[in-house]
Enzyme design. Sequence first.
Site, PDB file in Angstrom:
ATOM      1  N   GLU A  19       0.670  -0.510   0.000  1.00 33.57           N
ATOM      2  CA  GLU A  19       0.000   0.000   0.000  1.00 33.57           C
ATOM      3  C   GLU A  19       1.152   0.877   0.000  1.00 33.57           C
ATOM      4  O   GLU A  19       1.188   1.770   0.702  1.00 33.57           O
ATOM      5  CB  GLU A  19      -0.745  -0.724   0.962  1.00 33.57           C
ATOM      6  CG  GLU A  19      -1.835  -1.666   0.754  1.00 33.57           C
ATOM      7  CD  GLU A  19      -1.924  -2.811   1.677  1.00 33.57           C
ATOM      8  OE1 GLU A  19      -2.985  -3.088   2.041  1.00 33.57           O
ATOM      9  OE2 GLU A  19      -0.977  -3.408   1.946  1.00 33.57           O
ATOM     10  N   ILE A  63       2.881  -4.716  -1.384  1.00 37.91           N
ATOM     11  CA  ILE A  63       1.704  -4.977  -0.572  1.00 37.91           C
ATOM     12  C   ILE A  63       2.116  -5.873   0.586  1.00 37.91           C
ATOM     13  O   ILE A  63       3.134  -6.553   0.525  1.00 37.91           O
ATOM     14  CB  ILE A  63       0.554  -5.604  -1.396  1.00 37.91           C
ATOM     15  CG1 ILE A  63       1.012  -6.875  -2.113  1.00 37.91           C
ATOM     16  CG2 ILE A  63       0.019  -4.606  -2.406  1.00 37.91           C
ATOM     17  CD1 ILE A  63      -0.094  -7.525  -2.934  1.00 37.91           C
ATOM     18  N   ASP A  64       1.336  -5.844   1.643  1.00 37.45           N
ATOM     19  CA  ASP A  64       1.698  -6.561   2.860  1.00 37.45           C
ATOM     20  C   ASP A  64       1.779  -8.066   2.633  1.00 37.45           C
ATOM     21  O   ASP A  64       1.149  -8.612   1.714  1.00 37.45           O
ATOM     22  CB  ASP A  64       0.673  -6.284   3.968  1.00 37.45           C
ATOM     23  CG  ASP A  64       0.601  -4.819   4.347  1.00 37.45           C
ATOM     24  OD1 ASP A  64       1.633  -4.136   4.235  1.00 37.45           O
ATOM     25  OD2 ASP A  64      -0.490  -4.372   4.742  1.00 37.45           O
ATOM     26  N   LYS A  65       2.516  -8.719   3.490  1.00 38.74           N
ATOM     27  CA  LYS A  65       2.707 -10.164   3.404  1.00 38.74           C
ATOM     28  C   LYS A  65       1.378 -10.907   3.308  1.00 38.74           C
ATOM     29  O   LYS A  65       1.206 -11.795   2.465  1.00 38.74           O
ATOM     30  CB  LYS A  65       3.493 -10.654   4.621  1.00 38.74           C
ATOM     31  CG  LYS A  65       3.639 -12.173   4.696  1.00 38.74           C
ATOM     32  CD  LYS A  65       4.400 -12.588   5.946  1.00 38.74           C
ATOM     33  CE  LYS A  65       4.497 -14.114   6.059  1.00 38.74           C
ATOM     34  NZ  LYS A  65       5.245 -14.533   7.268  1.00 38.74           N
ATOM     35  N   ARG A 114      -5.912  -0.916   5.970  1.00 37.94           N
ATOM     36  CA  ARG A 114      -6.151  -1.557   7.266  1.00 37.94           C
ATOM     37  C   ARG A 114      -6.316  -0.519   8.374  1.00 37.94           C
ATOM     38  O   ARG A 114      -7.219  -0.631   9.216  1.00 37.94           O
ATOM     39  CB  ARG A 114      -4.996  -2.516   7.578  1.00 37.94           C
ATOM     40  CG  ARG A 114      -4.876  -3.649   6.565  1.00 37.94           C
ATOM     41  CD  ARG A 114      -3.523  -4.331   6.636  1.00 37.94           C
ATOM     42  NE  ARG A 114      -3.307  -4.966   7.918  1.00 37.94           N
ATOM     43  CZ  ARG A 114      -2.147  -5.491   8.302  1.00 37.94           C
ATOM     44  NH1 ARG A 114      -1.093  -5.432   7.493  1.00 37.94           N
ATOM     45  NH2 ARG A 114      -2.035  -6.054   9.481  1.00 37.94           N
TER      46      ARG A 114
END
Length: 329
Positions: A3, A147-149, A247
């Site tokens: 993000e 992007i996050d894991k 998030r």
Amino acid sequence: MSEGLETEYWEEWGEQLEQTAQAGGQRLDAFCAAAFSISRAQAQRAIAQGGGLVNGKAAKAAYKLQPGDQVTLRLPPAMELEARPEDIPISIIYEDGDIAVVDKPQGMVVHPAPGNPDGTLVNALLYRLTDLSGVGGALRPGIVHRIDKMTSGLMVVAKNDLAHQSLSDQLKAHSARRTYIAILEGNLREDQGTVNAPIGRSRTDRKRMAIDPAGRPAVTHWRVLERYGAFTLLEARLETGRTHQIRVHMASLGHPVAGDPVYGPARPKLGLEGQALHAARLTLAHPRTGEIMTFAAPVPAYFCKALLRAGRPAEEDIEAFLRRQWGEA
């Protein structure tokens, strides 16, 4: 994309340096560079990662020191200078001489970092692709954003420096369109809206991000796609790309992303092992031709199972539904 391309927070630190400020008025980053014989850029990077402490508390690079301040600089741990190619299966949605678009699975880290030296998307890309832009450095070749894991979905990768610069410019200008779907806890009152709230590193927990007036600008546009009573299927479109942006913004509305281990309930629901967040669509201008291109990533199995548990009818095809929502049918 989380993000965005942000700095990491190291769970374990390398060398720790300490010094007392004899005079006041100097910026923390400038003091560290001079006192510890490192470059100012190195000092700024360590401070941005939470490694700059004044009297035991994390401080920003621009903090003006007072006489007698106790300064501690924690440096990132030493690590290998290059990522290695690994034969890891990945889904390449599109590829030409300038870019590649990949569908990152949930659970895969984007690039090597302390605690994740291999098994990352970069390791897989180095094995599959012959060329990657060097702008991101030896550990992030080709990586323009990330992007996050535990977030799945689309990422664009630059195969040369021209493409890297063009894609970076599009992200900064907000002309690249990034659309996610998410399952949220609860039932949102409104049908659509925008969260415009700056995000920075949490001042109480350096592993979390938080809404902070002193943070970096962050804008998320959202729209309800379906409601299931206790859960909501949401479309989220990024205007900016801060770490954990969707998030953090959804949690600020009182409706965290389902399964989110950091910003959601302590006990995950819907059988999820991570946040139900998927980068489903990506629109950009091709770096060389200027052609507007849109890419799609199918809704992954973990997300589909969570939708069924949330109450979505099994006979309704989620892909067809999304195409209708986005005028692709």
